[in-house]
Scaffold this motif. Sequence first.
Motif, PDB file in Angstrom:
ATOM      1  N   ARG A 150      -8.773   7.670  -4.414  1.00 44.35           N
ATOM      2  CA  ARG A 150     -10.022   7.132  -3.863  1.00 44.35           C
ATOM      3  C   ARG A 150      -9.940   5.611  -3.773  1.00 44.35           C
ATOM      4  O   ARG A 150     -10.292   5.012  -2.740  1.00 44.35           O
ATOM      5  CB  ARG A 150     -11.206   7.545  -4.748  1.00 44.35           C
ATOM      6  CG  ARG A 150     -12.550   7.014  -4.241  1.00 44.35           C
ATOM      7  CD  ARG A 150     -13.675   7.352  -5.211  1.00 44.35           C
ATOM      8  NE  ARG A 150     -14.930   6.766  -4.775  1.00 44.35           N
ATOM      9  CZ  ARG A 150     -15.977   7.441  -4.321  1.00 44.35           C
ATOM     10  NH1 ARG A 150     -15.918   8.762  -4.223  1.00 44.35           N
ATOM     11  NH2 ARG A 150     -17.085   6.825  -3.961  1.00 44.35           N
ATOM     12  N   ALA A 151      -9.469   4.961  -4.835  1.00 42.19           N
ATOM     13  CA  ALA A 151      -9.345   3.506  -4.833  1.00 42.19           C
ATOM     14  C   ALA A 151      -8.360   3.046  -3.767  1.00 42.19           C
ATOM     15  O   ALA A 151      -8.575   2.035  -3.094  1.00 42.19           O
ATOM     16  CB  ALA A 151      -8.902   3.020  -6.213  1.00 42.19           C
ATOM     17  N   CYS A 152      -7.288   3.807  -3.581  1.00 38.31           N
ATOM     18  CA  CYS A 152      -6.284   3.463  -2.574  1.00 38.31           C
ATOM     19  C   CYS A 152      -6.876   3.546  -1.173  1.00 38.31           C
ATOM     20  O   CYS A 152      -6.666   2.657  -0.344  1.00 38.31           O
ATOM     21  CB  CYS A 152      -5.095   4.404  -2.713  1.00 38.31           C
ATOM     22  SG  CYS A 152      -3.695   4.000  -1.658  1.00 38.31           S
ATOM     23  N   LEU A 153      -7.641   4.594  -0.912  1.00 40.39           N
ATOM     24  CA  LEU A 153      -8.260   4.756   0.405  1.00 40.39           C
ATOM     25  C   LEU A 153      -9.320   3.697   0.665  1.00 40.39           C
ATOM     26  O   LEU A 153      -9.472   3.218   1.790  1.00 40.39           O
ATOM     27  CB  LEU A 153      -8.873   6.154   0.517  1.00 40.39           C
ATOM     28  CG  LEU A 153      -7.863   7.286   0.727  1.00 40.39           C
ATOM     29  CD1 LEU A 153      -8.496   8.639   0.427  1.00 40.39           C
ATOM     30  CD2 LEU A 153      -7.302   7.257   2.150  1.00 40.39           C
ATOM     31  N   GLN A 154     -10.057   3.322  -0.368  1.00 39.78           N
ATOM     32  CA  GLN A 154     -11.050   2.266  -0.201  1.00 39.78           C
ATOM     33  C   GLN A 154     -10.372   0.942   0.144  1.00 39.78           C
ATOM     34  O   GLN A 154     -10.849   0.186   1.005  1.00 39.78           O
ATOM     35  CB  GLN A 154     -11.891   2.139  -1.472  1.00 39.78           C
ATOM     36  CG  GLN A 154     -12.841   3.300  -1.687  1.00 39.78           C
ATOM     37  CD  GLN A 154     -13.512   3.288  -3.046  1.00 39.78           C
ATOM     38  OE1 GLN A 154     -12.960   2.771  -4.023  1.00 39.78           O
ATOM     39  NE2 GLN A 154     -14.709   3.846  -3.128  1.00 39.78           N
ATOM     40  N   LEU A 171     -12.695   9.863   3.795  1.00 39.10           N
ATOM     41  CA  LEU A 171     -11.773  10.593   2.925  1.00 39.10           C
ATOM     42  C   LEU A 171     -11.960  10.168   1.473  1.00 39.10           C
ATOM     43  O   LEU A 171     -11.925  11.005   0.561  1.00 39.10           O
ATOM     44  CB  LEU A 171     -10.329  10.339   3.368  1.00 39.10           C
ATOM     45  CG  LEU A 171      -9.954  10.794   4.780  1.00 39.10           C
ATOM     46  CD1 LEU A 171      -8.500  10.460   5.080  1.00 39.10           C
ATOM     47  CD2 LEU A 171     -10.200  12.293   4.956  1.00 39.10           C
ATOM     48  N   ALA A 172     -12.179   8.884   1.263  1.00 38.15           N
ATOM     49  CA  ALA A 172     -12.369   8.380  -0.101  1.00 38.15           C
ATOM     50  C   ALA A 172     -13.586   8.999  -0.757  1.00 38.15           C
ATOM     51  O   ALA A 172     -13.575   9.314  -1.954  1.00 38.15           O
ATOM     52  CB  ALA A 172     -12.487   6.859  -0.082  1.00 38.15           C
ATOM     53  N   LEU A 218     -13.405  12.169  -2.935  1.00 40.60           N
ATOM     54  CA  LEU A 218     -12.683  12.117  -4.206  1.00 40.60           C
ATOM     55  C   LEU A 218     -13.578  11.551  -5.298  1.00 40.60           C
ATOM     56  O   LEU A 218     -14.465  10.738  -5.028  1.00 40.60           O
ATOM     57  CB  LEU A 218     -11.418  11.262  -4.048  1.00 40.60           C
ATOM     58  CG  LEU A 218     -10.440  11.760  -2.968  1.00 40.60           C
ATOM     59  CD1 LEU A 218      -9.336  10.736  -2.745  1.00 40.60           C
ATOM     60  CD2 LEU A 218      -9.849  13.105  -3.350  1.00 40.60           C
ATOM     61  N   PRO A 219     -13.365  11.954  -6.544  1.00 42.60           N
ATOM     62  CA  PRO A 219     -14.242  11.502  -7.635  1.00 42.60           C
ATOM     63  C   PRO A 219     -14.086  10.016  -7.940  1.00 42.60           C
ATOM     64  O   PRO A 219     -13.034   9.422  -7.710  1.00 42.60           O
ATOM     65  CB  PRO A 219     -13.790  12.365  -8.824  1.00 42.60           C
ATOM     66  CG  PRO A 219     -12.393  12.775  -8.492  1.00 42.60           C
ATOM     67  CD  PRO A 219     -12.339  12.907  -7.007  1.00 42.60           C
ATOM     68  N   GLU A 220     -15.145   9.426  -8.463  1.00 43.34           N
ATOM     69  CA  GLU A 220     -15.106   8.035  -8.905  1.00 43.34           C
ATOM     70  C   GLU A 220     -13.990   7.864  -9.937  1.00 43.34           C
ATOM     71  O   GLU A 220     -13.800   8.715 -10.804  1.00 43.34           O
ATOM     72  CB  GLU A 220     -16.442   7.638  -9.534  1.00 43.34           C
ATOM     73  CG  GLU A 220     -17.589   7.524  -8.550  1.00 43.34           C
ATOM     74  CD  GLU A 220     -17.519   6.255  -7.714  1.00 43.34           C
ATOM     75  OE1 GLU A 220     -16.649   5.406  -7.987  1.00 43.34           O
ATOM     76  OE2 GLU A 220     -18.348   6.119  -6.783  1.00 43.34           O
ATOM     77  N   GLY A 221     -13.257   6.762  -9.814  1.00 44.28           N
ATOM     78  CA  GLY A 221     -12.181   6.500 -10.752  1.00 44.28           C
ATOM     79  C   GLY A 221     -10.861   7.114 -10.361  1.00 44.28           C
ATOM     80  O   GLY A 221      -9.828   6.821 -10.975  1.00 44.28           O
ATOM     81  N   LEU A 267       0.837  -1.199   0.000  1.00 44.45           N
ATOM     82  CA  LEU A 267       0.000   0.000   0.000  1.00 44.45           C
ATOM     83  C   LEU A 267       0.873   1.250   0.000  1.00 44.45           C
ATOM     84  O   LEU A 267       0.553   2.248  -0.663  1.00 44.45           O
ATOM     85  CB  LEU A 267      -0.928  -0.004   1.214  1.00 44.45           C
ATOM     86  CG  LEU A 267      -1.982   1.104   1.259  1.00 44.45           C
ATOM     87  CD1 LEU A 267      -2.940   0.993   0.073  1.00 44.45           C
ATOM     88  CD2 LEU A 267      -2.770   1.038   2.564  1.00 44.45           C
ATOM     89  N   ALA A 268       1.980   1.208   0.724  1.00 46.45           N
ATOM     90  CA  ALA A 268       2.908   2.341   0.724  1.00 46.45           C
ATOM     91  C   ALA A 268       3.442   2.594  -0.681  1.00 46.45           C
ATOM     92  O   ALA A 268       3.610   3.743  -1.105  1.00 46.45           O
ATOM     93  CB  ALA A 268       4.068   2.075   1.692  1.00 46.45           C
ATOM     94  N   ASP A 269       3.691   1.527  -1.428  1.00 46.93           N
ATOM     95  CA  ASP A 269       4.164   1.678  -2.807  1.00 46.93           C
ATOM     96  C   ASP A 269       3.112   2.368  -3.672  1.00 46.93           C
ATOM     97  O   ASP A 269       3.443   3.180  -4.544  1.00 46.93           O
ATOM     98  CB  ASP A 269       4.508   0.310  -3.407  1.00 46.93           C
ATOM     99  CG  ASP A 269       5.769  -0.298  -2.809  1.00 46.93           C
ATOM    100  OD1 ASP A 269       6.553   0.448  -2.192  1.00 46.93           O
ATOM    101  OD2 ASP A 269       5.955  -1.524  -2.946  1.00 46.93           O
ATOM    102  N   VAL A 270       1.841   2.034  -3.416  1.00 47.84           N
ATOM    103  CA  VAL A 270       0.762   2.680  -4.178  1.00 47.84           C
ATOM    104  C   VAL A 270       0.711   4.172  -3.853  1.00 47.84           C
ATOM    105  O   VAL A 270       0.580   5.016  -4.743  1.00 47.84           O
ATOM    106  CB  VAL A 270      -0.595   2.017  -3.882  1.00 47.84           C
ATOM    107  CG1 VAL A 270      -1.724   2.774  -4.582  1.00 47.84           C
ATOM    108  CG2 VAL A 270      -0.583   0.561  -4.334  1.00 47.84           C
ATOM    109  N   TRP A 271       0.830   4.503  -2.572  1.00 50.38           N
ATOM    110  CA  TRP A 271       0.841   5.916  -2.198  1.00 50.38           C
ATOM    111  C   TRP A 271       2.023   6.636  -2.831  1.00 50.38           C
ATOM    112  O   TRP A 271       1.915   7.807  -3.219  1.00 50.38           O
ATOM    113  CB  TRP A 271       0.881   6.074  -0.674  1.00 50.38           C
ATOM    114  CG  TRP A 271      -0.463   6.013  -0.026  1.00 50.38           C
ATOM    115  CD1 TRP A 271      -0.961   5.023   0.770  1.00 50.38           C
ATOM    116  CD2 TRP A 271      -1.517   6.982  -0.134  1.00 50.38           C
ATOM    117  NE1 TRP A 271      -2.245   5.313   1.158  1.00 50.38           N
ATOM    118  CE2 TRP A 271      -2.614   6.513   0.623  1.00 50.38           C
ATOM    119  CE3 TRP A 271      -1.646   8.199  -0.801  1.00 50.38           C
ATOM    120  CZ2 TRP A 271      -3.808   7.223   0.731  1.00 50.38           C
ATOM    121  CZ3 TRP A 271      -2.834   8.911  -0.695  1.00 50.38           C
ATOM    122  CH2 TRP A 271      -3.895   8.421   0.064  1.00 50.38           C
TER     123      TRP A 271
END
Length: 211
Positions: free
Chosen positions: A145-149, A134-135, A138-141, A78-82
């Motif tokens: 947002r996907a990361c927070l979900q 927080l997610a 943020l807009p869909e897509g 997850l850190a890599d995604v951030w």
Amino acid sequence: MRLWSEIEAVRSSWDVGRHPFLVGWGAEAPSTREMSVYAASYRQALRALGDGAARLARRRALGADGRLQAAAEREWALADVWEELELEPGGAEPGQAIAECAAVWNGGEAPEPLAGLVILHVVDRARAELAPGLAETLPEGDSARACLQAEAELSLAHAELTRELAERLLAASPPANPGELVSHVEAACSVHWDLLDGIEAALAQDALAHA
């Protein structure tokens, strides 16, 4: 158990959902610059959580529980995604706040496995509560947002795991000094607040530099 009530009381007293940075995020989605600084800072904190889980996974008292190592690997991923969400690399980062947060969250200041588990538990509880809200701003897509979900689901699972393991240790050997354990909880929560303070300060300095 009274100890868990005390732990929850401390966590509630340091409710990071009330921090001005996150309150502002709840009112309006962060700018690209704000998200970049947040991502640059937060990824380091997540790596510290992964390090803490990996440290605990090696402790004999926990029987080399493979679930902790798996949790560590998920936090690192997850850190890599951030890190990929740092849209403007090289932005200001709250170095001291990050260092202090990492020192607590990675278990380096908690020599006993029970304290390390409780630290991870309270941090994951906070993340599980914050991430969905927080997610939604943020807009869909949106990648963030996907990361927070994903984080909402992951942190809840990790909070349940660390509580399960902590309760096993508590049943086998109740702490001689519960107050010391609670102090570790307060440290974990207070550095989370300090981390957000650091992000706010970094953004303010960046705004002045570009004024």
